[in-house]
Scaffold this active site. Structure first.
Site, PDB file in Angstrom:
ATOM      1  NE  ARG A 231      62.731   7.476 -78.138  1.00 48.03           N
ATOM      2  CZ  ARG A 231      61.522   7.187 -78.600  1.00 48.03           C
ATOM      3  NH1 ARG A 231      60.944   7.932 -79.521  1.00 48.03           N
ATOM      4  NH2 ARG A 231      60.867   6.135 -78.159  1.00 48.03           N
TER       5      ARG A 231
ATOM      6  CE  LYS B  92      66.506  -0.422 -73.108  1.00 46.49           C
ATOM      7  NZ  LYS B  92      65.900   0.566 -74.016  1.00 46.49           N
TER       8      LYS B  92
ATOM      9  CD  GLU C 225      62.176   0.935 -73.072  1.00 46.01           C
ATOM     10  OE1 GLU C 225      63.148   1.233 -73.772  1.00 46.01           O
ATOM     11  OE2 GLU C 225      61.338   1.765 -72.677  1.00 46.01           O
TER      12      GLU C 225
ATOM     13  CG  ASP D  37      61.702   7.180 -70.378  1.00 49.03           C
ATOM     14  OD1 ASP D  37      62.874   7.540 -70.269  1.00 49.03           O
ATOM     15  OD2 ASP D  37      61.235   6.631 -71.397  1.00 49.03           O
TER      16      ASP D  37
ATOM     17  CD  GLU E 213      62.292   9.523 -75.454  1.00 51.01           C
ATOM     18  OE1 GLU E 213      63.385   9.329 -74.886  1.00 51.01           O
ATOM     19  OE2 GLU E 213      61.425   8.647 -75.562  1.00 51.01           O
TER      20      GLU E 213
ATOM     21  CD1 TRP F 239      56.062   1.765 -72.685  1.00 49.01           C
ATOM     22  CD2 TRP F 239      56.026   0.782 -74.692  1.00 49.01           C
ATOM     23  NE1 TRP F 239      57.263   1.115 -72.855  1.00 49.01           N
ATOM     24  CE2 TRP F 239      57.279   0.501 -74.081  1.00 49.01           C
ATOM     25  CE3 TRP F 239      55.783   0.259 -75.965  1.00 49.01           C
ATOM     26  CZ2 TRP F 239      58.263  -0.270 -74.694  1.00 49.01           C
ATOM     27  CZ3 TRP F 239      56.769  -0.506 -76.572  1.00 49.01           C
ATOM     28  CH2 TRP F 239      58.006  -0.772 -75.948  1.00 49.01           C
TER      29      TRP F 239
HETATM   30  C1  GCU Z   1      62.997   5.576 -73.466  1.00 50.82           C
HETATM   31  C2  GCU Z   1      63.172   5.874 -74.911  1.00 50.82           C
HETATM   32  C3  GCU Z   1      63.823   4.747 -75.649  1.00 50.82           C
HETATM   33  C4  GCU Z   1      65.108   4.344 -74.940  1.00 50.82           C
HETATM   34  C5  GCU Z   1      64.825   4.050 -73.490  1.00 50.82           C
HETATM   35  C6  GCU Z   1      66.072   3.777 -72.691  1.00 50.82           C
HETATM   36  O1  GCU Z   1      62.031   4.592 -73.292  1.00 50.82           O
HETATM   37  O2  GCU Z   1      61.925   6.165 -75.493  1.00 50.82           O
HETATM   38  O3  GCU Z   1      64.079   5.158 -76.964  1.00 50.82           O
HETATM   39  O4  GCU Z   1      65.674   3.226 -75.536  1.00 50.82           O
HETATM   40  O5  GCU Z   1      64.199   5.151 -72.907  1.00 50.82           O
HETATM   41  O6  GCU Z   1      66.501   4.680 -71.987  1.00 50.82           O
HETATM   42  O7  GCU Z   1      66.605   2.686 -72.725  1.00 50.82           O
END
Ligand code: GCU
Length: 718
Positions: free
Chosen positions: A187, A306, A310, A384, A412, A561
């Protein structure tokens, strides 16, 4: 005279003019242009002819050097170092403990007033002598005080009667870099990563120091240098020595370095068969890793994590909770004063629950179970970083846990680095939100400054928009967002107007009329982007993957998504029903907000479609139908973007040429893209509303198939 040298002379004579009109943006808001107002220059010489900065340490040395260099650049005057106040004016700076003189000049100041990072700037008159003191209990406070004084001079604000008492509202004021070890930036829209991993630790790019200066000048005191989608390699010795070299550059500017920790690192680089946070070998591995890091970087800040989000590994892979994972890491860094920032950005597409609700559902039950050196880092909104979201319902809902907000400075979802969108109004809207956590008046800023629930560990994070572009942020006005983040992390209740004014005066002009014009453009620009992208509470309808441009038709792949998951348009209406009859997300807010959001009559119209699925004919407060209102909002966004370009073009020849041309070209793109957004979204939504565009809405430039068929390659930032 030889022809060559004659030419050289001509170039030399002309060059000062050229330089004055070609600001490439590298110096950010620290340009320190020469002041031309004679009265102000005279005042500077009356106040600051002599300087006395007491105490010896790298941070105090920085304060000293910054002041001397900054003052000289702006006034042409090199302050004389003196052992005691003398002449007409002297500036005395230092910590109370390093200078008995300062302590006696400020004998009325109670201990604890400034803390380690706050400061006092005061004008004192002794007979015919002017004394300006900059004092703090800590050396970092002195540095911040000096930068404040330089800002006063740079903005040509009054100097003679200073009585400033500042203390940061939050303890950790951090940039988060989503920078990868291969030099790409997730991003990121301003070139490559500013960290040159290949050449570190032996080659120290001058940019590192300039980065540190810029941050220190706005009170940022930490940097997480790696992506939240973490690579375990950074925890190997090979990389840690590189990290240590960066930390050495940051330290004299009061900036700590932090890393992201990949949860599966013990398995990936440690040779263990598991990364289970309760496994004794895993616990020891992290303890040893922390010991190794601190032996190289004694003031290492800690880890940002994190996990189970995801596709990232996390404690849930081993049947453990987020608290188990966070506490295990917290135990490893605690002996050294490190912290863990555990992200609440978690959601799972296998859970058939509104994505906006998942973080709250997972984290609220864990309140009170985190160790003292853990903060939970929460994005400003529940989905987000959208152009507009309601504030995240976790704020206020975890009274036992320090929560730090995460804002996205990189754009982003806001036009990448192409659109002029000043983000202070967005940040400030969140910070000012009333959470009602302890009744009316429980502002989000009080949750995060620790005052609402009595926390001393506090913080604020911003996902950086920096890169190797000469001007750091791609768009000149992106610099204002970096600046605004730092100022708001220091003081969350500062107004976007004040921040814009400071930034414009330091970056573009001191002319009050132009300042006002640019400020007006900046202050409305976020609403403008909301209007041409996602008005009335719409969200997440950007193109797939790269999120650049409109993609309301995206309906394939992981449901949460897609765009259709969020806008839910059909022939009856549009919007995500999050009421008590829908996903129930309103129930995550404290009363009476839950009811306010639940009822379309009381729900703010700018969040209507976030919380409600409304019929196309619904009567809005303006008396128009929802459809007409939506169309006109899109058009308003386009008209405002047109207006910015028209206004900017009036500045030709009046402001710096390079700044002018750079922003002009980008505004032209923004104007085109605003139309693209309007046309694509309205044509698509019209297939459901089946209603004509109201008067005042321009006809689209192409048909829907055209927009749906657009394909883009290599959009930056992925
Ligand atoms: C969004 C973003 C990702 C990022 C994620 C995050 O989804 O598109 O690129 O990794 O946020 O904050 O972990």
């Amino acid at each position: 005279m030889k022809r060559q040298s004659f030419l050289f002379l001509v170039i030399l004579l002309l060059s000062p003019l050229k330089v004055a009109h070609a600001d490439d943006g590298y110096s950010l808001w620290l340009g320190y242009d020469r002041i031309t107002d004679r009265a102000y220059l005279k005042e500077c010489s009356r106040q600051f002819a002599n300087v006395m900065i007491t105490g010896e340490s790298p941070v105090l040395r920085t304060a000293h050097d910054e002041f001397i260099a900054g003052l000289e650049a702006m006034t042409g005057m090199r302050a004389t170092e003196v052992p005691a106040p003398e002449g007409k004016g002297t500036i005395i700076a230092g910590t109370f403990s390093s200078s008995p003189l300062l302590a006696s000049l400020l004998s009325d100041v109670q201990p604890g007033t400034t803390g380690e990072e706050g400061y006092i700037i005061r004008s004192i008159r002794q007979g015919n002598r002017n004394i300006t003191v900059v004092a703090s209990e800590g050396e970092k406070g002195v540095l911040y005080g000096i930068f404040h004084l330089l800002r006063i001079i740079e903005t040509e604000s009054p100097l003679d009667d200073l009585a400033i008492n500042e203390k940061p509202a939050t303890k950790l004021r951090l940039l988060n870099h989503w920078d990868n070890l291969d030099g790409t930036v997730e991003r990121g829209y301003a070139g490559s990563s500013i960290w040159n991993w290949h050449l570190l630790p032996d080659y120290i790019h001058p940019r590192y120091k300039d980065y540190a200066r810029a941050n220190a000048s706005i009170g940022i005191n930490g940097t997480v240098i790696t992506n939240v989608n973490a690579n375990a390699l950074v925890l190997t010795r090979q990389y840690l020595v590189k990290v240590a070299a960066l930390a050495d550059v940051m330290r004299p500017y009061g900036i700590k370095v932090y890393l992201t920790a990949r949860f599966s690192a013990p398995g990936e680089i440690g040779g263990l068969t598991t990364s289970d946070p309760l496994d004794p070998d895993v616990i020891s591995w992290w303890k040893e890793k922390a010991a190794e890091i601190y032996s190289l970087i004694p003031d290492f800040g800690g880890f940002l994590v994190k996990a189970n989000s995801e596709g990232q590994p996390g404690p849930q892979n081993y049947g453990r909770s987020h608290a188990d994972g966070a506490n295990m890491l917290a135990g490893a860094v605690a002996p050294y004063g490190g912290v863990i920032m555990w992200r609440a950005f978690v959601y799972d597409n296998n859970v058939p629950v509104d994505r906006a609700k998942q973080a709250y559902n997972e984290f609220v039950p864990l309140d009170g179970t985190f160790l003292d050196n853990v903060l939970v880092q929460v994005k400003n909104g529940p989905v987000d970083f959208q152009p507009r979201e309601p504030f995240h319902p976790l704020f206020g809902a975890m009274p036992e846990t320090p929560l730090m907000p995460e804002f996205q400075i990189t754009q982003e979802y806001l036009g990448c680095a192409t659109h002029l969108v000043y983000l202070a109004p967005l940040f400030s809207e969140t910070l000012k939100s009333d959470t009602y956590a302890s009744g009316r008046g429980s502002e989000l800023s009080e949750v995060i400054d620790g005052s609402l629930h009595g926390h001393s560990l506090t913080g604020m994070a911003g996902v950086a928009n920096t890169g190797t572009e000469r001007n750091w942020t791609g768009h000149l006005f992106g610099q204002a967002n970096w600046y605004a983040f730092g100022r708001l992390a220091w003081n969350p209740v500062l107004s976007p107007e004040q921040i814009a004014s400071e930034w414009i005066r330091m970056t573009i002009t001191h002319d009050p009329v132009i300042e006002e014009g640019i400020s007006r453009m900046m202050l409305t620009s976020r609403e403008t982007a909301v209007n041409y992208m996602t008005p009335l509470g719409l969200h997440h309808i950007m193109a797939e993957g790269h999120h650049w441009g409109p993609g309301p038709w995206v309906d394939r792949g992981r449901p949460d998504w897609t765009s259709v998951y969020y806008h839910r348009a059909d022939t009856n209406g549009i919007g995500f029903d999050r009421t008590r009859n829908g996903s129930g997300a309103v129930g995550q807010y404290f009363p009476p907000l839950d009811s306010i959001f639940n009822d379309p009559r009381s729900c703010p119209e700018n969040l209507l479609l976030w919380f409600h699925h409304m019929p196309w004919h619904h009567a809005m407060k303006s008396g128009r139908t929802l459809w007409d209102e939506m169309c006109l909002k899109y058009q308003e966004g386009v008209n405002s973007a047109d207006g910015y370009l028209a206004y900017w073009e009036t500045l030709n020849g009046i402001i710096d040429d390079e700044q002018f041309e750079h922003v002009q070209q980008l505004l032209r793109i923004q104007v085109q893209e605003a139309r693209w957004w309007k046309d694509a979204c309205l044509l698509y939504f019209q297939t459901f509303s089946r209603m004509p565009f109201p008067e005042g809405v321009e006809q689209p430039q192409h048909n829907l198939e055209y927009f749906r068929g657009l394909k883009f390659h290599f959009v930056p930032g992925i």
